[in-house]
Motif scaffolding. Structure first.
Motif, PDB file in Angstrom:
ATOM      1  N   ASN A 101       0.818  -1.207   0.000  1.00  0.00           N
ATOM      2  CA  ASN A 101       0.000   0.000   0.000  1.00  0.00           C
ATOM      3  C   ASN A 101       0.856   1.263   0.000  1.00  0.00           C
ATOM      4  OD1 ASN A 101      -2.591  -1.221   0.025  1.00  0.00           O
ATOM      5  ND2 ASN A 101      -2.231  -1.772   2.167  1.00  0.00           N
ATOM      6  N   LYS A 102       2.172   1.081   0.178  1.00  0.00           N
ATOM      7  CA  LYS A 102       3.075   2.219   0.129  1.00  0.00           C
ATOM      8  C   LYS A 102       4.447   1.747  -0.328  1.00  0.00           C
ATOM      9  CE  LYS A 102       4.233   2.197   5.053  1.00  0.00           C
ATOM     10  NZ  LYS A 102       4.254   2.985   6.271  1.00  0.00           N
ATOM     11  N   CYS A 103       5.254   2.701  -0.749  1.00  0.00           N
ATOM     12  CA  CYS A 103       6.617   2.383  -1.167  1.00  0.00           C
ATOM     13  C   CYS A 103       7.497   3.617  -0.985  1.00  0.00           C
ATOM     14  CB  CYS A 103       6.654   1.902  -2.612  1.00  0.00           C
ATOM     15  SG  CYS A 103       6.432   3.210  -3.819  1.00  0.00           S
ATOM     16  N   ILE A 104       8.789   3.386  -1.060  1.00  0.00           N
ATOM     17  CA  ILE A 104       9.785   4.453  -0.999  1.00  0.00           C
ATOM     18  C   ILE A 104      10.426   4.574  -2.379  1.00  0.00           C
ATOM     19  CG2 ILE A 104      11.966   5.215   0.047  1.00  0.00           C
ATOM     20  CD1 ILE A 104       9.651   5.207   2.032  1.00  0.00           C
ATOM     21  N   VAL A 105      10.684   5.811  -2.805  1.00  0.00           N
ATOM     22  CA  VAL A 105      11.381   6.079  -4.055  1.00  0.00           C
ATOM     23  C   VAL A 105      12.556   6.996  -3.751  1.00  0.00           C
ATOM     24  CG1 VAL A 105      11.234   7.099  -6.365  1.00  0.00           C
ATOM     25  CG2 VAL A 105       9.255   5.875  -5.424  1.00  0.00           C
ATOM     26  N   HIS A 106      13.722   6.593  -4.219  1.00  0.00           N
ATOM     27  CA  HIS A 106      14.915   7.431  -4.162  1.00  0.00           C
ATOM     28  C   HIS A 106      15.156   7.930  -5.575  1.00  0.00           C
ATOM     29  CE1 HIS A 106      16.051   5.939  -0.150  1.00  0.00           C
ATOM     30  NE2 HIS A 106      15.507   4.808  -0.585  1.00  0.00           N
ATOM     31  N   ALA A 107      15.488   9.203  -5.723  1.00  0.00           N
ATOM     32  CA  ALA A 107      15.723   9.753  -7.049  1.00  0.00           C
ATOM     33  C   ALA A 107      16.722  10.895  -6.962  1.00  0.00           C
ATOM     34  CB  ALA A 107      14.418  10.257  -7.660  1.00  0.00           C
ATOM     35  N   GLN A 108      17.416  11.116  -8.059  1.00  0.00           N
ATOM     36  CA  GLN A 108      18.262  12.289  -8.164  1.00  0.00           C
ATOM     37  C   GLN A 108      17.441  13.406  -8.782  1.00  0.00           C
ATOM     38  OE1 GLN A 108      21.555  10.602 -10.369  1.00  0.00           O
ATOM     39  NE2 GLN A 108      22.740  10.456  -8.485  1.00  0.00           N
ATOM     40  N   VAL A 109      17.697  14.634  -8.323  1.00  0.00           N
ATOM     41  CA  VAL A 109      16.948  15.776  -8.840  1.00  0.00           C
ATOM     42  C   VAL A 109      17.898  16.956  -9.023  1.00  0.00           C
ATOM     43  CG1 VAL A 109      16.230  16.577  -6.535  1.00  0.00           C
ATOM     44  CG2 VAL A 109      14.864  17.186  -8.531  1.00  0.00           C
ATOM     45  N   ASN A 110      17.677  17.683 -10.098  1.00  0.00           N
ATOM     46  CA  ASN A 110      18.408  18.923 -10.370  1.00  0.00           C
ATOM     47  C   ASN A 110      17.385  20.028 -10.574  1.00  0.00           C
ATOM     48  OD1 ASN A 110      21.377  18.272 -10.734  1.00  0.00           O
ATOM     49  ND2 ASN A 110      20.417  16.733 -12.026  1.00  0.00           N
ATOM     50  N   GLY A 111      17.689  21.179 -10.029  1.00  0.00           N
ATOM     51  CA  GLY A 111      16.822  22.334 -10.215  1.00  0.00           C
ATOM     52  C   GLY A 111      17.604  23.490 -10.821  1.00  0.00           C
ATOM     53  N   HIS A 112      16.974  24.139 -11.763  1.00  0.00           N
ATOM     54  CA  HIS A 112      17.562  25.320 -12.406  1.00  0.00           C
ATOM     55  C   HIS A 112      16.521  26.427 -12.271  1.00  0.00           C
ATOM     56  CE1 HIS A 112      20.386  22.506 -14.284  1.00  0.00           C
ATOM     57  NE2 HIS A 112      19.313  21.746 -14.455  1.00  0.00           N
ATOM     58  N   MET A 113      16.858  27.472 -11.519  1.00  0.00           N
ATOM     59  CA  MET A 113      15.934  28.569 -11.287  1.00  0.00           C
ATOM     60  C   MET A 113      16.495  29.836 -11.918  1.00  0.00           C
ATOM     61  SD  MET A 113      15.185  26.075  -9.194  1.00  0.00           S
ATOM     62  CE  MET A 113      16.592  26.028  -8.137  1.00  0.00           C
ATOM     63  N   PHE A 114      15.574  30.607 -12.503  1.00  0.00           N
ATOM     64  CA  PHE A 114      15.948  31.800 -13.260  1.00  0.00           C
ATOM     65  C   PHE A 114      15.114  32.976 -12.776  1.00  0.00           C
ATOM     66  CE2 PHE A 114      15.509  34.610 -16.956  1.00  0.00           C
ATOM     67  CZ  PHE A 114      16.825  34.751 -17.340  1.00  0.00           C
ATOM     68  N   ARG A 115      15.797  34.072 -12.402  1.00  0.00           N
ATOM     69  CA  ARG A 115      15.111  35.305 -11.994  1.00  0.00           C
ATOM     70  C   ARG A 115      15.904  36.490 -12.529  1.00  0.00           C
ATOM     71  NH1 ARG A 115      14.793  38.808  -7.419  1.00  0.00           N
ATOM     72  NH2 ARG A 115      16.407  37.632  -6.320  1.00  0.00           N
ATOM     73  N   ARG A 116      15.343  37.163 -13.535  1.00  0.00           N
ATOM     74  CA  ARG A 116      16.025  38.281 -14.203  1.00  0.00           C
ATOM     75  C   ARG A 116      16.459  39.377 -13.237  1.00  0.00           C
ATOM     76  NH1 ARG A 116      12.141  36.754 -17.632  1.00  0.00           N
ATOM     77  NH2 ARG A 116      12.778  36.130 -19.718  1.00  0.00           N
TER      78      ARG A 116
END
Length: 173
Positions: A101-116
């Protein structure tokens, strides 16, 4: 779904879980806030962004979390998040195994944020890991929908590069 936990159910669960995780980042970047509520987060969710913004993990509703996230993301002109290398922890469908009924997920994540308007340059990048807990909601499955929803989201920032002033609006909200 079948009462037994067979290979077909196992593979469908893995595909649905991966879709839910991918929807998390793409819906943030496309500003599809309603989809985060209806397709990604469980009604109650634990959020742990302490690695990114301090504070403590907190329990909230999917609607309250998305409303707050919307305010924070409005501080950027645009953002792109990439989630990859998902490791989905599901038991193998051996004889006698029960469907989880549940599980764990491991993942890699990258974020790129832009603000002029950021002083010192418009871009910051960061990378790290998600540890997500997903739950299966039978009421969605009965309607023929993907039943897997994120019930806990923890992010662990490993690195960042670029102008930290890009994040100043995010931190203020």
């Amino acid at each position: 779904m079948a009462a037994t936990y067979d290979v077909q159910t196992y593979l469908l669960d893995k595909a649905n879980i991966e879709t839910t995780v991918n929807r998390l980042t793409i819906n943030v970047d496309l500003e599809e806030w309603d989809n985060l509520i209806s397709q990604v987060y469980a009604p109650e969710v634990v959020i742990d962004f302490t690695s990114l913004s301090g504070g403590k993990p907190h329990v909230t509703t999917n609607e309250a979390w998305v409303k707050g996230l919307l305010r924070k993301m409005k501080g950027f002109d645009s953002a792109q998040h990439i989630v990859t290398n998902l490791v989905i922890e599901l038991p193998q469908p051996i004889k006698g195994a029960r469907r989880p009924n549940k599980c764990i997920v491991h993942a890699q994540v990258n974020g790129h944020m832009f603000r002029r308007a950021a002083k010192g340059g418009p871009m910051i990048h960061n990378g790290g890991r998600y540890v997500l807990e997903l739950v299966r909601l039978p009421e969605l499955e009965e309607k023929g929908e993907n039943p897997w929803r994120v019930s806990k989201q923890a992010i662990f920032v490993v690195w960042d590069a670029g102008n930290t002033d890009v994040m100043s609006e995010y931190a203020r909200l």
